[in-house]
Design an enzyme around this catalytic site. Structure first.
Site, PDB file in Angstrom:
ATOM      1  N   GLU A  20       2.033  -7.147  -7.528  1.00  0.00           N
ATOM      2  CA  GLU A  20       0.574  -7.328  -7.506  1.00  0.00           C
ATOM      3  C   GLU A  20       0.237  -8.431  -8.496  1.00  0.00           C
ATOM      4  O   GLU A  20       0.605  -8.335  -9.670  1.00  0.00           O
ATOM      5  CB  GLU A  20      -0.138  -6.039  -7.971  1.00  0.00           C
ATOM      6  CG  GLU A  20      -0.349  -5.005  -6.899  1.00  0.00           C
ATOM      7  CD  GLU A  20      -0.995  -3.728  -7.452  1.00  0.00           C
ATOM      8  OE1 GLU A  20      -0.604  -3.251  -8.536  1.00  0.00           O
ATOM      9  OE2 GLU A  20      -1.903  -3.221  -6.791  1.00  0.00           O
ATOM     10  N   SER A  23       0.198  -1.554 -15.362  1.00  0.00           N
ATOM     11  CA  SER A  23      -0.016  -0.918 -14.065  1.00  0.00           C
ATOM     12  C   SER A  23      -1.459  -0.513 -13.866  1.00  0.00           C
ATOM     13  O   SER A  23      -1.820  -0.055 -12.797  1.00  0.00           O
ATOM     14  CB  SER A  23       0.866   0.319 -13.908  1.00  0.00           C
ATOM     15  OG  SER A  23       1.570   0.651 -15.038  1.00  0.00           O
ATOM     16  N   HIS A  54       2.287  -7.368 -11.752  1.00  0.00           N
ATOM     17  CA  HIS A  54       2.704  -5.954 -11.725  1.00  0.00           C
ATOM     18  C   HIS A  54       3.852  -5.740 -10.737  1.00  0.00           C
ATOM     19  O   HIS A  54       3.671  -5.859  -9.526  1.00  0.00           O
ATOM     20  CB  HIS A  54       1.488  -5.081 -11.368  1.00  0.00           C
ATOM     21  CG  HIS A  54       1.801  -3.630 -11.348  1.00  0.00           C
ATOM     22  ND1 HIS A  54       1.171  -2.741 -10.521  1.00  0.00           N
ATOM     23  CD2 HIS A  54       2.694  -2.890 -12.055  1.00  0.00           C
ATOM     24  CE1 HIS A  54       1.646  -1.521 -10.725  1.00  0.00           C
ATOM     25  NE2 HIS A  54       2.584  -1.597 -11.653  1.00  0.00           N
ATOM     26  N   ASN A  58      -2.015   1.643  -7.877  1.00  0.00           N
ATOM     27  CA  ASN A  58      -2.161   2.898  -8.624  1.00  0.00           C
ATOM     28  C   ASN A  58      -3.500   3.577  -8.428  1.00  0.00           C
ATOM     29  O   ASN A  58      -3.617   4.787  -8.620  1.00  0.00           O
ATOM     30  CB  ASN A  58      -1.847   2.679 -10.103  1.00  0.00           C
ATOM     31  CG  ASN A  58      -0.354   2.627 -10.304  1.00  0.00           C
ATOM     32  OD1 ASN A  58       0.374   3.390  -9.683  1.00  0.00           O
ATOM     33  ND2 ASN A  58       0.110   1.712 -11.122  1.00  0.00           N
TER      34      ASN A  58
HETATM   35  N1  CAA Z   1      19.520  -1.827  -8.464  1.00  0.00           N
HETATM   36  C1  CAA Z   1      20.101  -2.335  -7.359  1.00  0.00           C
HETATM   37  N2  CAA Z   1      20.109  -1.708  -6.181  1.00  0.00           N
HETATM   38  C2  CAA Z   1      19.514  -0.498  -6.111  1.00  0.00           C
HETATM   39  C3  CAA Z   1      18.885   0.099  -7.223  1.00  0.00           C
HETATM   40  C4  CAA Z   1      18.908  -0.625  -8.448  1.00  0.00           C
HETATM   41  N3  CAA Z   1      18.331  -0.170  -9.563  1.00  0.00           N
HETATM   42  N4  CAA Z   1      18.359   1.286  -6.840  1.00  0.00           N
HETATM   43  C5  CAA Z   1      18.630   1.422  -5.530  1.00  0.00           C
HETATM   44  N5  CAA Z   1      19.320   0.342  -5.107  1.00  0.00           N
HETATM   45  C6  CAA Z   1      19.742   0.054  -3.724  1.00  0.00           C
HETATM   46  C7  CAA Z   1      20.942   0.861  -3.274  1.00  0.00           C
HETATM   47  O1  CAA Z   1      22.153   0.246  -3.657  1.00  0.00           O
HETATM   48  C8  CAA Z   1      20.739   0.885  -1.767  1.00  0.00           C
HETATM   49  O2  CAA Z   1      21.103  -0.339  -1.176  1.00  0.00           O
HETATM   50  P1  CAA Z   1      21.480  -0.455   0.412  1.00  0.00           P
HETATM   51  O3  CAA Z   1      20.261  -0.035   1.198  1.00  0.00           O
HETATM   52  O4  CAA Z   1      21.812  -1.888   0.612  1.00  0.00           O
HETATM   53  O5  CAA Z   1      22.625   0.493   0.604  1.00  0.00           O
HETATM   54  C9  CAA Z   1      19.235   0.986  -1.646  1.00  0.00           C
HETATM   55  O6  CAA Z   1      18.681   0.454  -2.861  1.00  0.00           O
HETATM   56  C10 CAA Z   1      18.806   2.396  -1.454  1.00  0.00           C
HETATM   57  O7  CAA Z   1      19.270   3.170  -2.576  1.00  0.00           O
HETATM   58  P2  CAA Z   1      20.063   4.562  -2.484  1.00  0.00           P
HETATM   59  O8  CAA Z   1      20.896   4.593  -1.222  1.00  0.00           O
HETATM   60  O9  CAA Z   1      20.725   4.818  -3.791  1.00  0.00           O
HETATM   61  O10 CAA Z   1      18.958   5.656  -2.452  1.00  0.00           O
HETATM   62  P3  CAA Z   1      17.701   5.760  -1.560  1.00  0.00           P
HETATM   63  O11 CAA Z   1      17.954   5.346  -0.161  1.00  0.00           O
HETATM   64  O12 CAA Z   1      17.222   7.123  -1.867  1.00  0.00           O
HETATM   65  O13 CAA Z   1      16.697   4.695  -2.200  1.00  0.00           O
HETATM   66  C11 CAA Z   1      14.957   4.090  -3.658  1.00  0.00           C
HETATM   67  C12 CAA Z   1      16.338   4.719  -3.548  1.00  0.00           C
HETATM   68  C13 CAA Z   1      15.055   2.606  -3.327  1.00  0.00           C
HETATM   69  C14 CAA Z   1      14.527   4.252  -5.088  1.00  0.00           C
HETATM   70  C15 CAA Z   1      14.026   4.815  -2.629  1.00  0.00           C
HETATM   71  O14 CAA Z   1      14.091   6.201  -2.818  1.00  0.00           O
HETATM   72  C16 CAA Z   1      12.597   4.375  -2.740  1.00  0.00           C
HETATM   73  O15 CAA Z   1      12.211   3.331  -2.230  1.00  0.00           O
HETATM   74  N6  CAA Z   1      11.777   5.202  -3.420  1.00  0.00           N
HETATM   75  C17 CAA Z   1      10.364   4.897  -3.644  1.00  0.00           C
HETATM   76  C18 CAA Z   1      10.265   3.954  -4.813  1.00  0.00           C
HETATM   77  C19 CAA Z   1       8.848   3.587  -5.122  1.00  0.00           C
HETATM   78  O16 CAA Z   1       7.893   4.027  -4.502  1.00  0.00           O
HETATM   79  N7  CAA Z   1       8.721   2.750  -6.140  1.00  0.00           N
HETATM   80  C20 CAA Z   1       7.418   2.346  -6.622  1.00  0.00           C
HETATM   81  C21 CAA Z   1       6.992   3.252  -7.707  1.00  0.00           C
HETATM   82  S1  CAA Z   1       5.407   2.808  -8.324  1.00  0.00           S
HETATM   83  C22 CAA Z   1       5.718   1.644  -9.475  1.00  0.00           C
HETATM   84  O17 CAA Z   1       6.822   1.285  -9.782  1.00  0.00           O
HETATM   85  C23 CAA Z   1       4.557   1.010 -10.117  1.00  0.00           C
HETATM   86  C24 CAA Z   1       3.722   1.792 -10.999  1.00  0.00           C
HETATM   87  O18 CAA Z   1       2.836   1.177 -11.623  1.00  0.00           O
HETATM   88  C25 CAA Z   1       3.835   3.217 -11.229  1.00  0.00           C
END
Ligand code: CAA
Length: 282
Positions: free
Chosen positions: A148, A115, A136, A186
């Protein structure tokens, strides 16, 4: 194709899952038997969620059957692509990449899911830097479409094109970044998380109100503090350390509160305790 993934943590198992979903056979490697058995359970539950929404053409069991969960790196031998997804520590990544590179064939493409660490630096660990690049992914990998792509100075344009096509084929939507600390995501996200933690540390607002500000005021799906818990506080700390060291800029320095929480094992969602409390699934 045969895809190898090294490291069965949150990112590694998500990466293995999406390639298996797209019909590829996957070898998921980890040194820990516990991590491998949790990876199988986690992938199964993620696939059940997706299947329940009619988002897949194959049954979850058929997809899981395409993944072998192993602790023997030698089994990467015939892979077309190997993606390294181990801890965000330079020494661990370099050792792992050198090992992968000594096992795979001359035509294998190796990617690192780093990352923040310099792809040029990591490319020195592999035998064929022209077939190595940063790939990434974002958590949760089965849900987030962004990837990325970060070529090193040595990555061949054929490899970049080939990997871009494959990522699109498995449903990802790539962006391209020059090799620079933190790439695009990041470099911008970590200062936001850092300022959010400092806003709490300085007694200005509670984590709940900081997060609410971003959910309701900026339409983010999660506020920056809950996002830090979701990413893993150790991962955020490691990334900030890399950015702080590589830019030499105190604006990236990890806050004391973050360091203390990591030192005491409060790593966010995965350990049940971060800025918030969670139920741990294991
Ligand atoms: N596998 C499959 N499906 C999943 C899942 C998983 N692990 N996690 C969530 N889902 C699905 C759910 O089933 C749901 O599907 P539908 O829309 O079809 O109903 C959808 O994703 C939304 O999930 P939830 O209803 O459970 O919960 P939510 O609406 O709160 O969404 C989330 C959860 C997708 C995590 C959302 O909160 C989100 O997008 N959060 C931000 C995540 C983010 O920013 N990620 C990047 C982080 S940075 C990184 O990863 C890189 C780094 O280098 C640090």
């Amino acid at each position: 194709m045969k895809i190898g993934v090294v490291g069965a943590g949150t990112m590694g198992r998500g990466i293995g899952q999406i390639f298996a979903q797209a019909g590829h056979s996957v070898t998921l490697i980890d040194v820990s038997a516990d991590a491998l058995s949790f990876a199988r359970k986690d992938i199964q539950s993620s696939l059940q969620r997706l299947a329940g929404k009619g988002k897949m053409k194959d049954e979850p069991d058929a997809i899981v059957a395409r993944i072998e969960f192993l602790n023997d790196m030698e089994r990467l031998k015939n892979c077309d692509i190997v993606i390294e997804a181990v801890f965000e520590r330079l020494d661990i990544k370099k050792d792992t990449l050198a090992r992968i590179s000594s096992i795979v064939g001359d035509s294998t493409v190796i990617g690192s899911n780093t990352s923040s660490i310099s792809i040029d630096v990591l490319s020195r660990a592999v035998r064929h830097p022209e077939r190595f690049l940063g790939i990434h992914f974002f958590n949760p990998v089965p849900v987030m479409s962004l990837v990325e792509i970060v070529p090193s100075e040595f990555t061949s344009s054929t490899v970049i094109e080939h990997i871009t096509e494959i990522l699109k084929d498995v449903g990802k939507d790539p962006v391209f970044s020059r090799n620079f600390p933190g790439f695009i995501s990041n470099r911008i996200l970590m200062p936001l998380i850092r300022e959010a933690i400092l806003t709490y540390e300085q007694g200005i607002a509670s984590p709940a109100d900081i997060d609410k500000t971003f959910r309701l005021g900026m339409n983010h799906p999660m506020g920056p503090i809950e996002l830090a818990d979701f990413i893993g506080l150790d991962v955020c700390y490691d990334i900030m350390e890399v950015l702080y060291r590589d830019f030499g800029n105190p604006a990236f320095k990890p806050p004391v509160t973050l360091k203390n929480m990591v030192d005491s094992g409060k790593l966010g969602r995965k350990t049940g305790q971060g800025f918030y409390s969670y139920e741990v699934r294991r």
